[in-house]
Enzyme design. Structure first.
Site, short mmCIF file in Angstrom:
data_model
loop_
_atom_site.label_atom_id
_atom_site.label_comp_id
_atom_site.label_asym_id
_atom_site.label_seq_id
_atom_site.Cartn_x
_atom_site.Cartn_y
_atom_site.Cartn_z
CG ASP A 1 -1.79 1.17 1.33
OD1 ASP A 1 -2.29 1.61 0.29
OD2 ASP A 1 -1.99 1.67 2.45
CB THR B 1 -1.95 6.31 2.29
OG1 THR B 1 -2.12 6.94 1.02
CG2 THR B 1 -2.20 7.31 3.40
CE LYS C 1 -14.87 14.92 3.75
NZ LYS C 1 -14.16 15.49 4.91
#
Length: 955
Positions: free
Chosen positions: A154, A156, A335
């Site tokens: 991954d 992040t 968002k």
């Protein structure tokens, strides 16, 4: 009725989403099973030969066998088939020592100690800042760490620190923020340009979650911008559209936020610094202290009624909040990822969409994480009709999540784009060096992330996964042709166009890759593919092409991928290529990928402990993979290979001496060794040395393993547990067993004891067994790369244990003892010159072949580690003791205290499901160990509660 609790126990979301943890076995163990089956085949063959020989040999003409008259079925010449069958069962028990039953016990013991004493206590994998040591959560996969060829990571929180900082933004058609990211600096340096230091403005703010410098937005200056109303909507979206909880004093300086993710925290911190301070939340309202809205310097406390929250998940990739202003205005703020937001925008305003898309690409190129912000004004009639459907979906018992998503789709449309945010997540320390080292070790690294393609590519550049010398294959859905089709909104046509585009791209890239690989000095290859294209590339019709292309690439970056796609990519390589894979991640969205790989590694970061709880090994930083794989993994693989092959060798050698004796006894099943010799051979006389080798043997030191990572390739190629290696050990077992049996038997034919009698069966077998014990223990020294005092102690102790046993066993006999043939044998043997001559010559002759073979192999066909040994032969070998035991020598006093507290015993909580459960009595255990640790509030509270509980008498 006071209240009711529903969806508890097995009906909770956690329990319903729980899946069975996959049972993982290492590749070495599976190959060991094949070796054991081979040994069973060898056992059957030896017994079959003996059984056939017994049926052929039995005959009444051998008068000395006493087969006249009535005899037992096992020796009846009139029924040779029954004789053969019964003899076969006898030989199975006689030759059963060829199966190394104690091998599995020894391996598990070695693996357990490797985990608890070496991996868990390695100071090089201890993270001082978070007080986190490495943790091996299973001991099944130690050696698997030494054979990993593909790493799926991954981004992040794994490659980056997961410390999000609001860095830039785009409002209207204007970009705000003047800073430069680490990725941009690295790009400037890569191009050989000089970087001038930029001074920050007086309004620049740098605190946790916020690192922004642009005077145009700070301190109410946004009122002077071209479109202040859009700026106001932007700030309100940041302050309202979230699920953050405020804690502490309701002042900007002292308030603390509890957020589900660092991204949300960074956005709320940005709203606070822009003058829209969120300070209070109730179940139905959010209070925001707004500055400079009506006029400069004026501060208003505004209460917004929260009507609905449409939560974020990995499928929706967006979050929405429907709120009511004090004026009665109904607004939906949304968002999310740019791909999902753009699909739901209202028609028109192409200039805004185009400029914002350009800003997003620029932010991605700088390595920033981006989100799009949008809103929609609602009327009461539309909202009320929609809310009825929402309530029905929320109260449904079955398929509630799916129904909620469907209802959300009805209102999350016709959005008006406000702008975008750009958040910086810096790389972890040592990541580029770690990836470069692992690449030199022959390990291919794939990055699977949900970020934009530009962000993923620049992170890959920053961490040295991709460089300018590589040929890059980019398969993206962000092409003009696909965008044109998406603008028409026909899902069937969109799917067809993307599928055809992916098929053509894969075909083209695969052809170019083959051409590059055919050249002598062709460039390394890298593949970058986004989630939409990956979805179609994973189709069974295109999966083979994707796999072939991916396996030819040194690096692969998959962006905009979902957790399910991460697991699918991992399984594709694991099952399709049959390569050993490792997945590493830090969040709940990485759990499926971690469980799909051969080895799962969790990083104990800021996204909770879900990844750690699902992993096989846990570390605090990505850079610790170097020590975990190149040092501990490689050592474990080498040691266990040596343990397995040595067990195979010593058991086969011992059993073959009994097999040769069978030919001299007419295949009757007469035993050559005493029963106690056979029972204690694996348990006492040869048990400890092989365990010591499995724990302490190492070919090169830890520093050399990391200095020469190419040594790791031997594990990837499985150089030390091939059938060729097993065949070499089997050959020398065959050779030595012949020496043990025929040398001792032949030498004893003319031998006499002090009383003038010739040696009998038990004299010869005791002599042969003594030679076997001495030789197989000395043979272990020849195969050791490093010899410590533990090796000397274990080998000398095993040989001495044999002599102590035989002295006592042959010196004592009772009326119930059936082994009267062994009585006084060793004392008679040791009184003859024959014993000492045979004990000297047999091990030398038996080990001479091994010595010559190893010398020729080392000189003319050396392994890589043997070359490194010769290169550093005159360098003093570093000891491993300071690395594991004397940790305090490497740490400051504060770090010593932190590490000592981490090693303290912890009480297992009885309330493991409670969110704020105590981690244990650290302060109590610390005082017992002489380590200062401050009292914790939960220590005092729990002790008080335990004292207040009435004692119950035990019955």
């Amino acid at each position: 009725m006071v209240g009711a609790v529903i969806f508890t126990g097995h009906e909770t979301k956690v329990m319903m989403n729980a899946m069975n943890v996959p049972s993982k076995r290492s590749t070495l163990e599976r190959k060991l099973d094949k070796l054991i089956l081979t040994l069973f085949g060898g056992l059957f063959l030896m017994c079959l030969i003996g059984a056939i020989g017994s049926g052929v040999f039995i005959d009444r003409k051998y008068f000395y066998l006493g087969l006249t008259g009535k005899v037992e079925d096992q020796f009846n010449p009139n029924n040779r088939f029954v004789v053969a069958i019964l003899t076969m069962f006898t030989l199975i028990t006689l030759y059963s020592t060829i199966i190394p039953i104690s091998l599995y016990v020894s391996i598990e013991m070695i693996k357990f100690i490797q985990c608890t004493q070496f991996i868990n206590k390695d100071i090089h994998m201890y993270h001082v800042e978070t007080n986190t040591p490495a943790l091996a959560r299973t001991s099944n996969l130690n050696e698997e760490l030494g054979q990993v060829e593909y790493i799926f990571s991954d981004k992040t929180g794994t490659l980056t620190r997961n410390l999000m900082e609001f860095f830039k933004c785009s409002i209207g058609e204007e970009v705000y923020g003047t800073g430069m990211t680490e990725i941009e600096r690295g790009s400037v340096y890569r191009n050989g340009l000089k970087l001038d230091e930029v001074k920050k403005s007086a309004t620049a703010v740098h605190e946790k979650g916020f690192n922004f410098d642009d005077a145009r937005l700070m301190r109410g200056a946004w009122r002077n911008e071209r479109d202040p109303e859009t700026c106001k909507e932007f700030f309100r979206c940041l302050a309202i559209c979230h699920t953050v909880l405020p804690e502490g004093d309701e002042s900007p300086e002292k308030i603390a936020y509890q957020a589900a993710s660092p991204d949300e925290l960074a956005l709320v911190m940005a709203a606070k610094n822009f003058g829209f301070f969120f300070y209070r939340r109730t179940p139905t309202t959010i209070r925001v202290r707004e500055s400079h809205v009506e006029k400069m310097g004026k501060i208003d406390d505004v209460s917004y009624e929260i009507l609905n929250v449409l939560e974020f998940n990995s499928t929706r990739k967006r979050q929405s909040v429907i709120c009511r202003y004090p004026t009665g205005r109904l607004v939906l703020y949304c968002k999310g990822a740019d791909t999902v937001i753009y699909e739901r925008l209202a028609a028109g305003d192409h200039s805004m969409k185009k400029s914002t898309r350009e800003h997003l690409e620029n932010f991605g190129s700088a390595g920033l994480r981006t989100l799009c912000l949008a809103y929609r004004d609602l009327n009461s009639e539309l909202y009320e009709s929609w809310n009825e459907k929402f309530i029905q979906a929320k109260s449904s018992i079955r398929d509630r999540e799916r129904k909620l998503d469907e209802v959300a789709e009805l209102i999350e449309k016709d959005l008006i784009l406000i702008g975008s945010t750009a958040i910086e997540d810096k790389l972890q320390e040592g990541v580029p060096l770690c990836i470069e080292t692992l690449s030199r070790a022959g390990i291919k690294i794939w990055v699977l992330t949900g970020d934009k393609m530009e962000t993923a590519i620049n992170i890959a550049y920053a961490c040295s996964l991709i460089n300018n010398s590589m040929k890059q294959f980019i398969i993206s859905s962000e092409t003009d042709a696909i965008r044109e089709v998406e603008s028409r909104g026909d899902p069937v046509e969109i799917a067809r166009i993307i599928r055809d585009s992916v098929k053509e791209d894969l075909k083209r890239c695969l052809e170019e890759a083959r051409q590059c690989l055919q050249t002598v000095a062709g460039p390394k290859l890298a593949l970058i593919i986004d989630g939409k294209c990956l979805m179609y590339a994973l189709d069974p019709n295109l999966r083979v092409s994707l796999l072939n292309l991916s396996l030819n690439c040194s690096a692969v970056v998959c962006c905009r991928v979902s957790p399910l796609q991460k697991a699918q990519v991992t399984s594709m390589v694991k099952k399709g290529a049959r390569k050993i894979t490792l997945s590493i991640g830090d969040g709940a969205n990485d759990v499926s990928m971690i469980q799909a790989a051969h080895v799962g590694v969790g990083i104990s970061g800021l996204e909770g402990m879900q990844a750690v709880m699902a992993s096989d090994f846990a570390i605090a930083q990505f850079r610790f993979l170097t020590d975990l794989l190149l040092v501990h993994g490689r050592w474990s693989y080498l040691r266990l290979c040596k343990v397995i092959t040595y067990f195979f060798y010593k058991n086969l050698t011992f059993t073959l001496t009994q097999f040769w004796f069978t030919f001299q006894t007419g295949f009757s099943g007469q035993r050559f060794y005493d029963d106690w010799f056979q029972s204690l051979y694996n348990v006492i006389f040869t048990a400890l040395p092989v365990i010591i080798v499995g724990l302490f043997d190492k070919d090169v030191s830890a520093s050399l393993s990391k200095k020469h990572p190419e040594l790791y390739k031997e594990g990837i190629r499985n150089m030390f547990f091939k059938w060729r290696v097993v065949a070499v050990w089997a050959f020398f077992s065959f050779y030595q067993s012949l020496i043990f049996y025929y040398f001792t038997v032949t030498a004893s034919r003319n031998g006499h004891n002090p009383s003038g009698k010739i040696f009998g069966l038990w004299d010869v077998s005791t002599m042969a067994f003594t030679c076997v014990v001495v030789t197989v223990n000395l043979r272990l020294l020849l195969s050791c790369n490093s010899i410590t005092r533990w090796h000397h102690f274990s080998i000398a102790g095993s040989i001495i244990a044999w002599f102590l046993f035989i002295f006592i066993y042959s010196g004592v006999m009772t009326q119930y003892d059936r082994q009267e043939n062994i009585f006084y044998v060793i004392y008679v043997l040791m009184s003859t010159f024959y014993f000492y001559l045979v004990l000297l010559l047999v091990p030398i002759v038996a080990l001479l072949g091994d010595f010559i073979y190893q010398g020729v192999q080392r000189w003319f066909f050396p392994y890589d580690y043997q070359i490194v040994q010769e290169m550093h032969r005159h360098v003093p070998e570093e000891t491993s003791r300071p690395d594991y035991l004397e940790i305090e020598n490497h740490l400051t006093p504060e770090e010593q205290r932190s590490h000592a507290i981490a090693q303290l015993p912890r009480e297992t909580s009885k309330h493991t499901g409670f969110a704020f459960d105590s981690p244990g009595y650290e302060s109590f255990f610390a005082s017992q160990q002489g380590v200062f640790a401050p009292q914790k509030a939960w220590d005092v509270a729990r002790r008080a509660s335990m004292r207040s509980q009435p004692r119950t008498s035990k019955t």
